[in-house]
Design an enzyme around this catalytic site. Structure first.
Site, PDB file in Angstrom:
ATOM      1  N   GLU A 128       0.800  -1.227   0.000  1.00 57.28           N
ATOM      2  CA  GLU A 128       0.000   0.000   0.000  1.00 57.28           C
ATOM      3  C   GLU A 128       0.838   1.285   0.000  1.00 57.28           C
ATOM      4  OE1 GLU A 128      -3.065  -0.416   2.977  1.00 57.28           O
ATOM      5  OE2 GLU A 128      -3.801  -2.278   2.063  1.00 57.28           O
ATOM      6  N   GLU A 130      -5.624  -8.644  -0.430  1.00 52.03           N
ATOM      7  CA  GLU A 130      -6.104  -8.510   0.956  1.00 52.03           C
ATOM      8  C   GLU A 130      -7.611  -8.314   0.945  1.00 52.03           C
ATOM      9  OE1 GLU A 130      -4.405  -5.619   3.545  1.00 52.03           O
ATOM     10  OE2 GLU A 130      -2.323  -6.070   2.993  1.00 52.03           O
TER      11      GLU A 130
END
Length: 367
Positions: free
Chosen positions: A177, A308
């Protein structure tokens, strides 16, 4: 001539099977496969490998591998440096001087355990989702190319070279991220570096620290370095949201080949496959979530793994239905989050839902 022919035949048939890309599919040993598994993430945050640290979490790591194998899974995503808390080795000026003498052996021990369980491992090198006490180390690599090159020369390439023949090495995830530390709302005449589409999106939650160009260069240089020592290596980035991973729907793909090369200048520094994360907000997925679209809607030319997600933040979807969606809607993998968080049994039920499936890609295969 006969001996030469036999030698060539042996070499061609004796090559190690590896994960590879075919169009928008992932293949293993010539077969279309689907990566089904979970995020281990960590056992001891940022202190799982190197300095003889693997031994402390070994039993937990291997328990996770056993659980995933017994429920029909085939892959695990695990974090490595994070923000440089314990690896690699830095000097007082922020340059990487090397790796300690157990980092590679710790990683290899984990890979050997994974091989015994027929599980591919994807190492996530860095984390952009938080800004904690050792962030200054990661910051140096992000903004100073000399420091980034020191990491590449003294840590990344030695790791990638030492581990490239490990059968359980699935690939390298450059950063988790990165958008957590991006500067949203920046205007640029170069579309690759324009982040106005991220204004008000939540991007930059850990700090408005880096431009899209700096993030792209960080990824580009490391991807190129890995491929320099291991041309067949698989490389990805764990993007927070499809808003940064597609040119469809009014968004912009920060990780396209064009944008990564534009940012860093290295032609080989591109991703093998895309990876996106998705969670609900107030019990609803955003309209861009992969759980609202088939893969084809994003108009990508490489495979995509949903890297995820979980039932607890799944907008009412069960773990089983989320794995089913990823499997049947054109995606190339699903890694639930995570062994360190939320119900492990819920996650295992999702993994088991795809056990032995072959209709949209082989899920169980031997290493």
């Amino acid at each position: 001539m006969l001996l030469t022919a036999l030698a060539v035949l042996f070499a061609s048939t004796g090559c190690q099977a590896r994960l590879s890309v075919s169009g928008t599919n992932l293949n293993y040993n010539g077969h279309h496969i689907f990566l089904s598994g979970a995020n281990q993430a960590w056992v001891n945050y940022a202190r799982d490998f190197g300095h003889n640290q693997y031994s402390k979490g070994k039993s937990t790591f291997e328990s996770t591998l056993s659980d995933i194998q017994s429920h029909g899974g085939n892959s695990v995503r695990v974090w490595l440096h994070i923000e440089g808390e314990s690896t690699p080795e830095f000097d007082n000026n922020g340059y990487v001087t090397g790796i300690d003498n157990t980092l590679i052996s710790d990683m290899r021990a984990y890979l050997h355990a994974a091989q015994r369980h027929n599980i591919l491992i994807f190492f996530t090198l860095w984390n952009g989702a938080v800004k904690q006490s050792t962030h200054y180390r990661l910051n140096g690599l992000m903004v100073d190319t000399r420091k980034l090159q020191s990491y590449i020369d003294h840590a990344l390439k030695p790791m990638a070279n030492a581990l490239k023949n490990e059968k359980a090495l699935g690939g390298w995830d450059i950063m988790n991220e990165p958008e957590g530390e991006i500067k949203p709302g920046e205007s640029s005449s170069e579309p690759c570096f324009d982040t106005r589409h991220l204004s008000g999106s939540g991007a930059g939650w850990a700090g408005h620290l880096y431009s899209a160009q700096e993030i792209g260069r960080f990824v580009n240089w490391q991807a190129a370095a890995i491929k320099e020592v291991d041309p067949g290596a698989m490389v990805t980035v764990g993007s927070w949201n499809m808003k940064a991973d597609t040119d469809a729907m009014g968004f912009h793909n920060l990780y396209s080949d064009h944008c990564l090369v534009k940012a860093g200048g290295k032609q080989s520094g591109t991703l093998s496959f895309y990876q996106v994360h998705t969670y609900d907000w107030q019990n609803h997925f955003g309209n861009e979530s992969p759980f609202k679209h088939s893969f084809s809607n994003f108009r990508l030319k490489k495979p995509m793994v949903i890297g995820e997600f979980n039932q607890e933040h799944g907008a009412g979807m069960s773990s089983e239905s989320m794995f089913e969606w990823a499997y049947t809607k054109g995606y190339s993998g699903a890694w639930t989050w995570s062994r360190t968080d939320v119900s492990w049994n819920n996650q295992l039920r999702g993994i088991q839902h795809l056990k032995s499936r072959t209709d949209h890609g082989q899920v169980q295969f031997g290493l």
